[in-house]
Every structure is written in structure tokens, then in C-alpha cells.
Design an enzyme around this catalytic site. Sequence first.
Site: not given
Length: 611
Positions: A488, A507, A2
Site C-alpha cells: 500500500k 538475517h 485500458c
Amino acid sequence: MCGIVGAVAQRKVQGILLEGLKRLEYRGYDSAGMAVLSPQGALQRCRAAGKVAALEARLEEAPLAGQSGIAHTRWATHGRPSEANAHPHQSGERLAVVHNGIIENHEQLRRELEAAGYVFTSETDTEVIAHLVAREYRDAGDLRGAVQAVLARLDGAYALAVIHADEPGVIVGARKGSPLVVGVGIDEAFLGSDPLALLQVTDRFSYLQEGDVVRLSAAGRVEVFDAAGAPVTREVQTFEHGDGAASKGDYRHFMLKEIHEQPAVIAAALEGRLGERSALVESFGPDAEALFARVRQIHIVACGTSYHAGMVARYWLERYAGVPVQVEVASEYRYRQVVVPEDTLFVTLSQSGETADTLAALRYARERGYLASLAICNVPGSSLVRESDLTLMTQAGPEIGVASTKAFTTQLTALMLLTLALGRINGLDEGVQVELVTALRALPGLVARVLELDGEIEALSAAFAEKHHALFLGRGAHYPIALEGALKLKEISYIHAEAYPAGELKHGPLALVDSEMPVISVAPNDELLDKLKSNLQEVRARGGELFVFADEQVGLEEEAGIHVLRLPHVHEALAPILYTLPLQLLSYHVAVLKGTDVDQPRNLAKSVTVE
Ligand code: G6P
């Protein structure tokens, strides 16, 4: 999170507050609002759900006239994003408050106030502050005293600003755990979550300290009180960065502008800090040389993109400086019983210097017997910088795009300087030191060359726009770069992206690979290249489409299903910095194609000053 702006001026404040909110939108953009005291002493308020532009449209229809007021842009914590939950919040018709942070005991306070007859009109924690101050003001008749008394009842971290129609031309602000600065004008005074919000009116700032309460009044009077209510003086400093950072210039988005600033800001991060053979240790502060000589271990703590920079640094510091390193996200570190070996350096990384978890981790660390704390940060005067023993500023200039770009590569640059400084002290081979120094000096030029590949990267982005998932692979110090590339992409294009160390592919994640799962890999010419090549074959054999960013000297050929983009050759140690750029550009172009809000992606904020 804020953003808060306040102004007590000699002119109408609506425009100043609105401009401040636009500059603070990086802190949240779920709703915005403003309260201004009219010349007749009436409290006027305007609020709107959504971005500051929605508030601006409302203000155009019904302007708020007056020379003092407060404003807010919100990142929702308590209560959904709506007009009713937008700040400022009022108690009655004469008091308004804006608030950043979280009041942890708000439920209990709300019950107490409701029992006393106060009626709540929002779901926010902030509204309890409005009613508490109003009740206190009724008895005390002094806004500063009322705020100071209420602060003692609030648990949590916050910054706030309050106005009352009975005290026209006065704003009372307070901070504990969230940033708040005073802007000093000519016979005018301002408040902001960040100096950036006020650069259009002043470049002189006082940084409030933990627990401070400030009273702004007519003719630019600023009175600061500490947590105990005693008057204190806070130094006025001139802001170093020019105001140009707050505009996009010729770029379509701040993110693109900031990506393109990287050659210049990496050069700035190096300026004056490199000697002939090593990094100048005094760049970290006058005590650094003596302290660094004692370092036996390093703990690095950070959040988000900054955490990825720390992960890269672990490879560097262990390899070149021979120091064992632990890296951890701050939100985990701060709640763990950390064992601190003797002579351990505590390093925080933060673009903003105000991230709540990182700050809390520093405060926790200070009680655990570390040798010293070092902050690598982009904001001078931020809480992290003020509270650390040693600091190194990353010199990236203000970063506005929520997805971090230049702040990350300058953090990496700073971390390589740290590696060199510690490497020299710990006996790193002189030839290697000189090699790294030479490579660092050449880095801004190489970064500029990578930016020239923008068109080719843009062409690749079309292959991602319709995809729902993507997999990023890297090995060694490029595993964190893969993580950063995935972060990103998800942040700004909302494509689900994961990163794996390439050796882990078999894996589990290999099961996901098919023609709908693009796989992105960074392949610098390092000792792990052959192993990476085998991993890429594993993807290709399953029909996955591969996008490989490779060193120009690597023998990887384009073929069906394998796109290769060649980057200029770079010293292997610095490859993580260089290979970050194409991943930034790729995410950017995918997001533009998808039409998302690149600079202000949904649900995120630039500066996370809540837990
Ligand atoms: C937020 C931002 C990220 C940033 C992270 C840590 O999540 O959106 O870009 O990496 O905070 O912030 P810091 O200022 O501490 O680097």
C-alpha cells in the site's frame, strides 16, 4: 487494461462516452480519446495525452457531434504515453478502432501491412487491427464480417470496438481474454469494459463470452456471434450494485471512502453465510458440500493484494481445517509444471475477476486434474466467476481506488468462511467453531472502532512523508499483512517499502536499519508476541524509529523512538483483518501529505487484463 466505451444512441454520445471514460480511468490513465460519427457520416476524432480531464478540456473547445462513437482510456503497453499513441487509431479517414490487451503477433502483421503500402502513425500494436479491418472491409463491405475475419489473424488477448463511416450507427465489438459487456438501453445500445462505465445510462447488461463478436446498430439492436460467426444469444442481466459506488460522496478520495466502507462491506460478505455454529457451506454453491468433503489439498493462486489474502488463508486453512495449502502468484504458477495431488481444490482470488494471469492460471489448472475450482471474487459475471465450478462473491461493491482496500478485507472474510466450512467437515472442535463464528459476527463493529483511530494515524504519518524507505515486520499470518502494508505504502506514496517476517530481520534487513528507516510492526496478542517483542528490541538497539500497532492488552509502552497505537482486542484468528486497517490509513495519509495521486497512482491500473 485500458478502458473501452461505445454508444449507439438516440442522442449525442459525447457526454455518455466521456462519463464512461471517467468511470473507467481505473483501467489506465496514460491517454484518452474518442471517435464519433457525425450526422453527415464523417469520422471525427479527439485525443489527448494524460488523464480523461485533458480530453474533456479539448472536447469543450471542439465538441464532437453525433449519435454513435467509441472511446478509450489507455494504459500504455506498446509505445509511450503520447497523443500519437492514444486510441482511437484510424486507417485512413473512415475507420477507427479502440483496443484493450496485447496483439502478440503485431510485429509480423505490421511488416505485412507496411509491405502492402499501409503507413503507420503510432508505435502501438492496435494500429495493425485498424489497417487489417480496413483492408478486409474494402473487399467484404461489411464491418462485422471484416472484424470477424481479422480476429482469426490476431494472437493474444484483447477486447476491441470498431466504427466505419460507411456504416453510420454501427459499432462492432469483440472479446478474447479481455472483458467487454453490452449495455442494453431503451432503443440504445452500449459497449463497455465494465458495467460501471455505463451505469449512468443502463443497468441491464449482456456479458460477452470468449470469442464473441457483437454488432450494435440503430434502435438498440444487438446481434452477437460466436467465434465461428454463428448467431448466439447472451442473457441480459440486471446489475446488482447501486450507482453510488462511482461517486466519492463526502470523501476526498475513493480510497478513503472505500476504507471507511469496510464495516458495512464485511457485514455484507458475512450476510446469510453464517449459521449458529459454522459457515453455511451452501454459500459456495449447491455442489460445495460434496466437493469440500473430498478436499485433501488446496492450491491458491492470485496476484497483487489478492495474493496476500491467499497467504493469510494458508495459515487459517492449515490451522483450523487441517488442509495443506500452497499459495502462489498467478504469473509464476501458470508457467510451472505443477504437480497436482489427488483431490486438490484450486482456488483463485481476484477483486476484478479479469486479471489476465489469474484467468490464465485457472484455464491451465482446468487441464491438470484438480478436484474443482473455486473463485472468490468481487465482480459477478466476470470471466473468473463464469469459468469456475464454485464461486463466493465478496460483496465489497465496486472498488475504484487503484490500491485495493475493502476488496482485500472482504476476501479475507470470505476465506475465513471457507476455513470454517472446511473446518467443520474436517472435524474442527465445535467450541472453536462457535468462537470463530462469534468473533466474525463482532468483526464489523471492531473494524468501525479501528476507523475511529484515523486522527491518531494521520498524526503518525508526518514521520514518513520525508522518508525514502520503510520496513514492515510481522510474524505468522501477520507477515502477509506486513507485505500488504508495504505494498500500500509503495503503491500510493512511492516510498520504497519492504516487508519481512520479523524473525528474518537479523538475517539481512537489520543492516539497513538506522534513524532514516522507520519500522512498522503489527503486534496482536498472539502466541508469537514475545518473539516479536525481541525483534523490536533489535530494531530499537540500532536507532530505528518504531511504529507498533498493538493489541490494547499487550504490555508495550510508548518510549523514545517507539510509537504504540492500540487496537481493540480481537480474536487472534481475525487479527490479520483488523490490523490491515491502520496500515491502509497510514499509507493514505502519507500519500496525501506527499501530494501524490492517491486514487490513480502513477504507472498502475486497477484491472490488469494483460500479461
Ligand atoms: C492490480 C491492482 C491491485 C490488485 C491486482 C490483482 O495490480 O492494482 O490492487 O491487487 O491487480 O487484481 P485482482 O482484480 O485479480 O484482485
